[in-house]
Design a protein around this motif. Structure first.
Motif, PDB file in Angstrom:
ATOM      1  N   LEU A  45     -67.010  -7.389 -17.572  1.00 53.29           N
ATOM      2  CA  LEU A  45     -65.805  -7.865 -18.262  1.00 53.29           C
ATOM      3  C   LEU A  45     -64.532  -7.269 -17.694  1.00 53.29           C
ATOM      4  O   LEU A  45     -63.434  -7.735 -18.030  1.00 53.29           O
ATOM      5  CB  LEU A  45     -65.898  -7.530 -19.759  1.00 53.29           C
ATOM      6  CG  LEU A  45     -66.975  -8.268 -20.558  1.00 53.29           C
ATOM      7  CD1 LEU A  45     -67.027  -7.740 -21.983  1.00 53.29           C
ATOM      8  CD2 LEU A  45     -66.721  -9.776 -20.562  1.00 53.29           C
ATOM      9  N   SER A  46     -64.642  -6.238 -16.859  1.00 48.17           N
ATOM     10  CA  SER A  46     -63.447  -5.555 -16.363  1.00 48.17           C
ATOM     11  C   SER A  46     -62.476  -6.461 -15.594  1.00 48.17           C
ATOM     12  O   SER A  46     -61.262  -6.288 -15.737  1.00 48.17           O
ATOM     13  CB  SER A  46     -63.848  -4.349 -15.509  1.00 48.17           C
ATOM     14  OG  SER A  46     -64.596  -4.758 -14.377  1.00 48.17           O
ATOM     15  N   PRO A  47     -62.919  -7.440 -14.788  1.00 50.77           N
ATOM     16  CA  PRO A  47     -61.932  -8.297 -14.123  1.00 50.77           C
ATOM     17  C   PRO A  47     -61.155  -9.184 -15.094  1.00 50.77           C
ATOM     18  O   PRO A  47     -60.019  -9.576 -14.795  1.00 50.77           O
ATOM     19  CB  PRO A  47     -62.790  -9.151 -13.176  1.00 50.77           C
ATOM     20  CG  PRO A  47     -64.044  -8.402 -12.990  1.00 50.77           C
ATOM     21  CD  PRO A  47     -64.286  -7.712 -14.290  1.00 50.77           C
ATOM     22  N   LEU A  48     -61.759  -9.526 -16.237  1.00 47.77           N
ATOM     23  CA  LEU A  48     -61.073 -10.378 -17.206  1.00 47.77           C
ATOM     24  C   LEU A  48     -60.015  -9.595 -17.979  1.00 47.77           C
ATOM     25  O   LEU A  48     -58.973 -10.153 -18.358  1.00 47.77           O
ATOM     26  CB  LEU A  48     -62.080 -10.997 -18.173  1.00 47.77           C
ATOM     27  CG  LEU A  48     -63.157 -11.891 -17.554  1.00 47.77           C
ATOM     28  CD1 LEU A  48     -64.092 -12.420 -18.634  1.00 47.77           C
ATOM     29  CD2 LEU A  48     -62.520 -13.051 -16.796  1.00 47.77           C
ATOM     30  N   HIS A  49     -60.289  -8.312 -18.227  1.00 46.01           N
ATOM     31  CA  HIS A  49     -59.347  -7.470 -18.978  1.00 46.01           C
ATOM     32  C   HIS A  49     -59.199  -6.134 -18.259  1.00 46.01           C
ATOM     33  O   HIS A  49     -59.630  -5.098 -18.773  1.00 46.01           O
ATOM     34  CB  HIS A  49     -59.842  -7.260 -20.414  1.00 46.01           C
ATOM     35  CG  HIS A  49     -60.137  -8.529 -21.149  1.00 46.01           C
ATOM     36  ND1 HIS A  49     -59.142  -9.350 -21.654  1.00 46.01           N
ATOM     37  CD2 HIS A  49     -61.316  -9.144 -21.442  1.00 46.01           C
ATOM     38  CE1 HIS A  49     -59.701 -10.393 -22.242  1.00 46.01           C
ATOM     39  NE2 HIS A  49     -61.014 -10.296 -22.124  1.00 46.01           N
ATOM     40  N   PRO A  50     -58.585  -6.132 -17.074  1.00 43.76           N
ATOM     41  CA  PRO A  50     -58.461  -4.869 -16.336  1.00 43.76           C
ATOM     42  C   PRO A  50     -57.494  -3.918 -17.025  1.00 43.76           C
ATOM     43  O   PRO A  50     -56.372  -4.307 -17.366  1.00 43.76           O
ATOM     44  CB  PRO A  50     -57.919  -5.310 -14.967  1.00 43.76           C
ATOM     45  CG  PRO A  50     -57.271  -6.631 -15.209  1.00 43.76           C
ATOM     46  CD  PRO A  50     -58.012  -7.267 -16.337  1.00 43.76           C
ATOM     47  N   PRO A  51     -57.904  -2.668 -17.275  1.00 43.61           N
ATOM     48  CA  PRO A  51     -56.982  -1.687 -17.867  1.00 43.61           C
ATOM     49  C   PRO A  51     -55.785  -1.471 -16.950  1.00 43.61           C
ATOM     50  O   PRO A  51     -55.929  -1.482 -15.721  1.00 43.61           O
ATOM     51  CB  PRO A  51     -57.836  -0.416 -17.977  1.00 43.61           C
ATOM     52  CG  PRO A  51     -59.250  -0.888 -17.908  1.00 43.61           C
ATOM     53  CD  PRO A  51     -59.239  -2.107 -17.044  1.00 43.61           C
ATOM     54  N   PRO A  52     -54.603  -1.278 -17.505  1.00 46.92           N
ATOM     55  CA  PRO A  52     -53.400  -1.117 -16.673  1.00 46.92           C
ATOM     56  C   PRO A  52     -53.509   0.011 -15.655  1.00 46.92           C
ATOM     57  O   PRO A  52     -53.086  -0.131 -14.514  1.00 46.92           O
ATOM     58  CB  PRO A  52     -52.295  -0.834 -17.709  1.00 46.92           C
ATOM     59  CG  PRO A  52     -52.803  -1.422 -18.980  1.00 46.92           C
ATOM     60  CD  PRO A  52     -54.286  -1.274 -18.951  1.00 46.92           C
ATOM     61  N   PHE A  53     -54.098   1.149 -16.045  1.00 44.86           N
ATOM     62  CA  PHE A  53     -54.215   2.281 -15.123  1.00 44.86           C
ATOM     63  C   PHE A  53     -55.298   2.051 -14.076  1.00 44.86           C
ATOM     64  O   PHE A  53     -55.383   2.778 -13.084  1.00 44.86           O
ATOM     65  CB  PHE A  53     -54.537   3.563 -15.910  1.00 44.86           C
ATOM     66  CG  PHE A  53     -55.874   3.545 -16.590  1.00 44.86           C
ATOM     67  CD1 PHE A  53     -57.017   4.000 -15.954  1.00 44.86           C
ATOM     68  CD2 PHE A  53     -55.999   3.033 -17.879  1.00 44.86           C
ATOM     69  CE1 PHE A  53     -58.247   3.970 -16.588  1.00 44.86           C
ATOM     70  CE2 PHE A  53     -57.232   3.007 -18.519  1.00 44.86           C
ATOM     71  CZ  PHE A  53     -58.356   3.472 -17.875  1.00 44.86           C
ATOM     72  N   PHE A  54     -56.138   1.024 -14.289  1.00 42.51           N
ATOM     73  CA  PHE A  54     -57.294   0.767 -13.448  1.00 42.51           C
ATOM     74  C   PHE A  54     -57.069  -0.410 -12.513  1.00 42.51           C
ATOM     75  O   PHE A  54     -57.807  -0.601 -11.555  1.00 42.51           O
ATOM     76  CB  PHE A  54     -58.491   0.495 -14.369  1.00 42.51           C
ATOM     77  CG  PHE A  54     -59.829   0.674 -13.721  1.00 42.51           C
ATOM     78  CD1 PHE A  54     -60.175   1.880 -13.153  1.00 42.51           C
ATOM     79  CD2 PHE A  54     -60.744  -0.362 -13.700  1.00 42.51           C
ATOM     80  CE1 PHE A  54     -61.410   2.051 -12.558  1.00 42.51           C
ATOM     81  CE2 PHE A  54     -61.982  -0.202 -13.119  1.00 42.51           C
ATOM     82  CZ  PHE A  54     -62.308   1.015 -12.547  1.00 42.51           C
ATOM     83  N   ASP A  55     -56.041  -1.188 -12.779  1.00 39.56           N
ATOM     84  CA  ASP A  55     -55.791  -2.413 -12.031  1.00 39.56           C
ATOM     85  C   ASP A  55     -55.329  -2.082 -10.608  1.00 39.56           C
ATOM     86  O   ASP A  55     -54.903  -0.962 -10.313  1.00 39.56           O
ATOM     87  CB  ASP A  55     -54.737  -3.248 -12.756  1.00 39.56           C
ATOM     88  CG  ASP A  55     -54.803  -4.719 -12.360  1.00 39.56           C
ATOM     89  OD1 ASP A  55     -55.653  -5.071 -11.521  1.00 39.56           O
ATOM     90  OD2 ASP A  55     -53.997  -5.506 -12.884  1.00 39.56           O
ATOM     91  N   THR A  56     -55.422  -3.087  -9.730  1.00 44.33           N
ATOM     92  CA  THR A  56     -54.935  -2.946  -8.355  1.00 44.33           C
ATOM     93  C   THR A  56     -53.733  -3.863  -8.192  1.00 44.33           C
ATOM     94  O   THR A  56     -53.896  -5.068  -7.958  1.00 44.33           O
ATOM     95  CB  THR A  56     -56.034  -3.329  -7.351  1.00 44.33           C
ATOM     96  OG1 THR A  56     -56.588  -4.615  -7.709  1.00 44.33           O
ATOM     97  CG2 THR A  56     -57.154  -2.310  -7.367  1.00 44.33           C
ATOM     98  N   PRO A  57     -52.513  -3.340  -8.311  1.00 41.48           N
ATOM     99  CA  PRO A  57     -51.332  -4.204  -8.317  1.00 41.48           C
ATOM    100  C   PRO A  57     -51.080  -4.916  -6.999  1.00 41.48           C
ATOM    101  O   PRO A  57     -50.471  -5.981  -6.973  1.00 41.48           O
ATOM    102  CB  PRO A  57     -50.187  -3.229  -8.643  1.00 41.48           C
ATOM    103  CG  PRO A  57     -50.706  -1.872  -8.263  1.00 41.48           C
ATOM    104  CD  PRO A  57     -52.178  -1.921  -8.501  1.00 41.48           C
ATOM    105  N   GLY A  58     -51.553  -4.345  -5.884  1.00 42.05           N
ATOM    106  CA  GLY A  58     -51.269  -4.951  -4.591  1.00 42.05           C
ATOM    107  C   GLY A  58     -52.226  -6.050  -4.194  1.00 42.05           C
ATOM    108  O   GLY A  58     -51.995  -6.743  -3.193  1.00 42.05           O
ATOM    109  N   ILE A  59     -53.312  -6.241  -4.951  1.00 42.41           N
ATOM    110  CA  ILE A  59     -54.331  -7.230  -4.585  1.00 42.41           C
ATOM    111  C   ILE A  59     -55.085  -7.636  -5.842  1.00 42.41           C
ATOM    112  O   ILE A  59     -55.063  -6.916  -6.847  1.00 42.41           O
ATOM    113  CB  ILE A  59     -55.301  -6.621  -3.535  1.00 42.41           C
ATOM    114  CG1 ILE A  59     -56.173  -7.692  -2.892  1.00 42.41           C
ATOM    115  CG2 ILE A  59     -56.139  -5.522  -4.143  1.00 42.41           C
ATOM    116  CD1 ILE A  59     -56.992  -7.175  -1.722  1.00 42.41           C
ATOM    117  N   SER A  60     -55.723  -8.793  -5.798  1.00 48.55           N
ATOM    118  CA  SER A  60     -56.477  -9.270  -6.957  1.00 48.55           C
ATOM    119  C   SER A  60     -57.581  -8.282  -7.327  1.00 48.55           C
ATOM    120  O   SER A  60     -58.373  -7.853  -6.475  1.00 48.55           O
ATOM    121  CB  SER A  60     -57.090 -10.644  -6.653  1.00 48.55           C
ATOM    122  OG  SER A  60     -58.079 -10.987  -7.597  1.00 48.55           O
TER     123      SER A  60
END
Length: 396
Positions: A45-60
């Motif tokens: 489920l992590s790609p559907l609701h990525p935590p803000p601190f865990f996300d990769t802002p420069g790429i999908s």
């Protein structure tokens, strides 16, 4: 008897991985299944609701997780060879290349061996799925052909031979331009045709599904996660079998294992072939996702990164090497576009991994999550019965 130094365990530094490993070992099999299912569900489920601190802002983030799934499969396969059987393989990327090129040669319109037809197993809808078992079979055969003459070598000699194998595969792909299209690569590789709609005429696995959290990267990650679970079940059963115990014996002391009656060559060959087939599966996954296969992808640097994932996570621990694969993939993507003193930190991934390995080899040579080998298949049950018998005698 002297007391152990605080912060040490058997002469090595304690780390959070030791506590986590101890907690995991104390769980029953049912509890392990429960926590495992919950963990993989949250991961899915992590790609559907990525935590803000865990996300990769420069790429999908979905694309990052899809790449992680591929590297995790490679790490599990390499762990069978390096972590379980103790065979130093520096050319594992060669099996990855064989699997990817098997799919590309059979499905790319640029290939003279293209088998795409209007119907049947190699129709456009089923071609990729039909190629997956073929990719695994060809890579297993490559492992058998390489292993028979070379597995009588040990240590550095085996490492050099496997390193040469990886480079030979890459150079063959680069120079056989009449078959592999040389450095230009093979384009238009088949992929699963699932979920075709008016909005997505090529399905959810196509690069056209590039918007939203449930993009094509997320779908490839889900497929990879299913394959990871299947491989973990297979490898776990092997670990608890006679084959797994033979691998451990060979890894610890090959001469002693041979004296005790273990056919070391046969079991090493089993490890090589099984590891090669898993690497071929990851190569097929890569070819379908990227839909383009070219020789530069299969260079020695990538082979070292795969080995780095195994060493970081903990050789012999299949869940540990998955964590190592996540670090190898996530860290460069997380730092992509992050600048410090005018330097793009995403371009310094090899520096970070090199420093991490140096520090790890000094303070934690067994990896972040070292394996706790259960040499007895029913060891926990046997200890419980013995303890019960002692308590019964004491009560009597």
């Amino acid at each position: 008897m002297s007391e152990q130094t605080p912060g040490k365990w058997s002469g090595r530094l304690l780390a959070p991985g030791d506590g986590l490993r101890g907690w995991w070992s104390g769980l029953s099999r049912v509890q392990k299944w429960g926590f495992g299912i919950l963990g993989f569900a949250l991961l899915a489920l992590s790609p559907l609701h990525p935590p803000p601190f865990f996300d990769t802002p420069g790429i999908s983030f979905g694309g990052t997780m899809a790449q992680f799934a591929m590297v995790a499969i490679i790490a599990i396969g390499l762990n069978v060879v390096v972590g379980q059987a103790g065979l130093l393989d520096l050319g594992y990327v060669g099996f990855y290349a064989v699997g990817a090129y098997t799919v590309a040669l059979l499905t790319s319109p640029d290939s003279p061996w293209n088998q795409i037809s209007g119907s049947g197993a190699f129709s456009e809808n089923w071609a990729w799925l039909s190629c997956v078992p073929l990719a695994m079979a060809f890579t297993a055969l490559a492992g058998l052909i390489l292993g028979i003459p070379t597995l009588r070598l040990r240590g550095d000699y085996l490492a050099i031979v496997t390193l040469g194998f990886g480079e030979i595969i890459r150079l063959l792909a680069d120079n056989l331009s009449g078959i592999t299209n040389g450095s230009r690569g093979l384009n238009g590789v088949a992929y699963p045709r699932v979920g075709e709609t008016d909005k997505l005429p090529d399905g959810v696995f196509s690069s056209g599904n590039s918007t939203g959290h449930a993009n094509y990267g997320t779908w490839w990650f889900w497929l990879g996660l299913i394959l990871i679970v299947a491989i973990l079940l297979l490898v776990g059963n092997l670990e608890r079998s006679r084959v797994g115990r033979a691998w451990v014996a060979i890894r610890e002391d090959e001469d002693a294992a041979e004296v005790m009656g273990v056919n070391t060559f046969r079991f090493k060959l089993w490890a090589f072939v099984i590891g090669a087939a898993i690497g071929g599966l990851s190569g097929a996954l890569y070819a379908g996702q990227v839909q383009y296969v070219a020789p530069p992808t299969f260079n020695i640097i990538n082979s070292m990164l795969f080995l780095c994932a195994v060493v970081l996570g903990g050789q012999g621990n299949k869940l540990g090497v998955i964590f190592g694969a996540f670090v190898i993939v996530y860290l460069p993507n997380r730092l992509l576009g992050v600048h410090f003193l005018g330097i793009n930190l995403g371009d310094l991934k090899y520096l970070f991994f090199g420093l991490a390995l140096v520090v790890l080899m000094i303070f934690r040579p067994q990896g972040l999550f070292p394996v706790r080998q259960q040499l007895l298949t029913y060891g926990k049950r046997a200890r419980y019965l013995l303890r019960s018998a002692d308590e019964s005698k004491s009560a009597a």
